[in-house]
Design a protein around this motif. Structure first.
Motif, PDB file in Angstrom:
ATOM      1  N   GLY A   1       0.842  -1.199   0.000  1.00 36.89           N
ATOM      2  CA  GLY A   1       0.000   0.000   0.000  1.00 36.89           C
ATOM      3  C   GLY A   1       0.878   1.250   0.000  1.00 36.89           C
ATOM      4  O   GLY A   1       2.100   1.149  -0.080  1.00 36.89           O
ATOM      5  N   ASN A   2       0.296   2.435   0.061  1.00 39.92           N
ATOM      6  CA  ASN A   2      -1.138   2.640   0.275  1.00 39.92           C
ATOM      7  C   ASN A   2      -1.769   3.164  -1.008  1.00 39.92           C
ATOM      8  O   ASN A   2      -1.252   4.084  -1.619  1.00 39.92           O
ATOM      9  N   PHE A   3      -2.896   2.575  -1.398  1.00 41.50           N
ATOM     10  CA  PHE A   3      -3.539   2.883  -2.663  1.00 41.50           C
ATOM     11  C   PHE A   3      -4.586   3.985  -2.492  1.00 41.50           C
ATOM     12  O   PHE A   3      -5.321   4.010  -1.508  1.00 41.50           O
TER      13      PHE A   3
ATOM     14  N   PRO B   1      -9.595  -0.398  -8.590  1.00 37.75           N
ATOM     15  CA  PRO B   1     -10.130  -1.294  -9.628  1.00 37.75           C
ATOM     16  C   PRO B   1      -9.050  -1.961 -10.476  1.00 37.75           C
ATOM     17  O   PRO B   1      -9.121  -3.168 -10.736  1.00 37.75           O
ATOM     18  N   LYS B   2      -8.036  -1.207 -10.880  1.00 38.45           N
ATOM     19  CA  LYS B   2      -6.976  -1.773 -11.718  1.00 38.45           C
ATOM     20  C   LYS B   2      -6.181  -2.827 -10.963  1.00 38.45           C
ATOM     21  O   LYS B   2      -5.897  -3.913 -11.493  1.00 38.45           O
ATOM     22  N   PHE B   3      -5.858  -2.542  -9.701  1.00 37.06           N
ATOM     23  CA  PHE B   3      -5.060  -3.484  -8.920  1.00 37.06           C
ATOM     24  C   PHE B   3      -5.852  -4.760  -8.651  1.00 37.06           C
ATOM     25  O   PHE B   3      -5.323  -5.878  -8.783  1.00 37.06           O
TER      26      PHE B   3
ATOM     27  N   PHE C   1      -5.877   2.675   1.106  1.00 37.79           N
ATOM     28  CA  PHE C   1      -6.137   1.242   1.199  1.00 37.79           C
ATOM     29  C   PHE C   1      -4.842   0.454   1.006  1.00 37.79           C
ATOM     30  O   PHE C   1      -3.944   0.871   0.285  1.00 37.79           O
ATOM     31  N   ALA C   2      -4.789  -0.668   1.687  1.00 38.85           N
ATOM     32  CA  ALA C   2      -3.664  -1.595   1.537  1.00 38.85           C
ATOM     33  C   ALA C   2      -4.231  -3.004   1.396  1.00 38.85           C
ATOM     34  O   ALA C   2      -5.397  -3.258   1.705  1.00 38.85           O
TER      35      ALA C   2
ATOM     36  N   VAL D   1       5.162  -9.852 -10.382  1.00 39.13           N
ATOM     37  CA  VAL D   1       4.850  -9.371 -11.734  1.00 39.13           C
ATOM     38  C   VAL D   1       3.756  -8.301 -11.665  1.00 39.13           C
ATOM     39  O   VAL D   1       3.820  -7.267 -12.339  1.00 39.13           O
ATOM     40  N   ILE D   2       2.751  -8.545 -10.825  1.00 40.05           N
ATOM     41  CA  ILE D   2       1.663  -7.571 -10.665  1.00 40.05           C
ATOM     42  C   ILE D   2       2.190  -6.293 -10.008  1.00 40.05           C
ATOM     43  O   ILE D   2       1.899  -5.174 -10.448  1.00 40.05           O
TER      44      ILE D   2
END
Length: 226
Positions: A75-77, A83-85, A188-189, A205-206
């Motif tokens: 995180g932190n998003f 949505p993409k993650f 968000f995490a 990879v992600i």
């Protein structure tokens, strides 16, 4: 009586003859170790042990257990990154071993672009940032003097804010500055539990597509589950 002695001698001679010819086996009392080894099957395959080997016989190496990561957090998003993650995480397929958490990020230093005077001005500046490859920002819409300005990040220390400002400057952002501001932003995490080596390879990879996010131990941040 003579007949008895005759037959006794005949049997005795027969016995001695059979013994000498080896029909009754080898009865030698000289039965030492070299002699016994010659009589054993596959004696050439025997291995003599040293005293140390006899006391501590070698054991087969224990099978190495696959490495498992107890709990990894990233995180932190921002809300718009989720949505993409999460779409990428579908390929990881960790089920209930994966969870999203709310992180309260308190900061006292903000990197920002001052108010652009209107929503249109803020949108225009946001477009310029995107063309420079910058997506981690938001337009301030509260009633403060930063309304229609753009926040480029909030930080706990001034040193971290200065480092971020310098990175933005290298990318071509010239109007950003640092100002004191204490805010609480909900970010968000994600936590991943009991992750195998194969799953960690897929995760890496992600994660490579989200370089701004930080890997850390699950206990490093206060959080609440969403």
């Amino acid at each position: 009586m003579l007949r008895f002695f005759f037959w006794s001698l005949l049997v005795l001679n027969a016995f001695l003859l059979a013994f000498n010819l080896g029909y009754l086996g080898h009865w030698s009392l000289d039965n030492h170790e070299p002699e016994r080894l010659k009589k054993q099957h596959h004696a050439d395959q025997l291995k003599l042990l040293t005293a140390a080997e006899a006391v501590s016989p070698s054991e087969p190496a224990a099978e190495k257990k696959p490495e498992v990561i107890a709990c990894l957090e990233v995180g932190n998003f921002q809300q718009n990154d989720i949505p993409k993650f999460e779409e990428k995480l579908k390929n990881l397929a960790m089920g209930d071993r994966q969870s999203r958490i709310n992180v309260v990020d308190v900061a006292t230093h903000m990197v920002f672009i001052p108010s652009q005077g209107s929503k249109e001005g803020a949108d225009k500046k946001a477009g310029e940032l995107r063309r420079l490859g910058i997506s981690d920002f938001y337009i301030v819409q509260d009633q403060s003097n930063l309304r229609w300005g753009i926040s480029l990040g909030v930080f706990k220390t001034e040193e971290a804010a200065k480092l971020h400002l310098n990175n933005l400057s290298n990318k071509g952002v010239r109007s950003a500055r640092i100002g004191p501001r204490t805010v609480s932003t909900n970010k968000f995490a994600y936590q991943f539990r009991a992750m195998s080596a194969e799953e960690k390879s897929k995760y890496d990879v992600i994660k490579a597509e989200f370089p701004a996010q930080e890997n850390r131990n699950c206990q490093a941040t206060a959080y609440s589950k969403s």
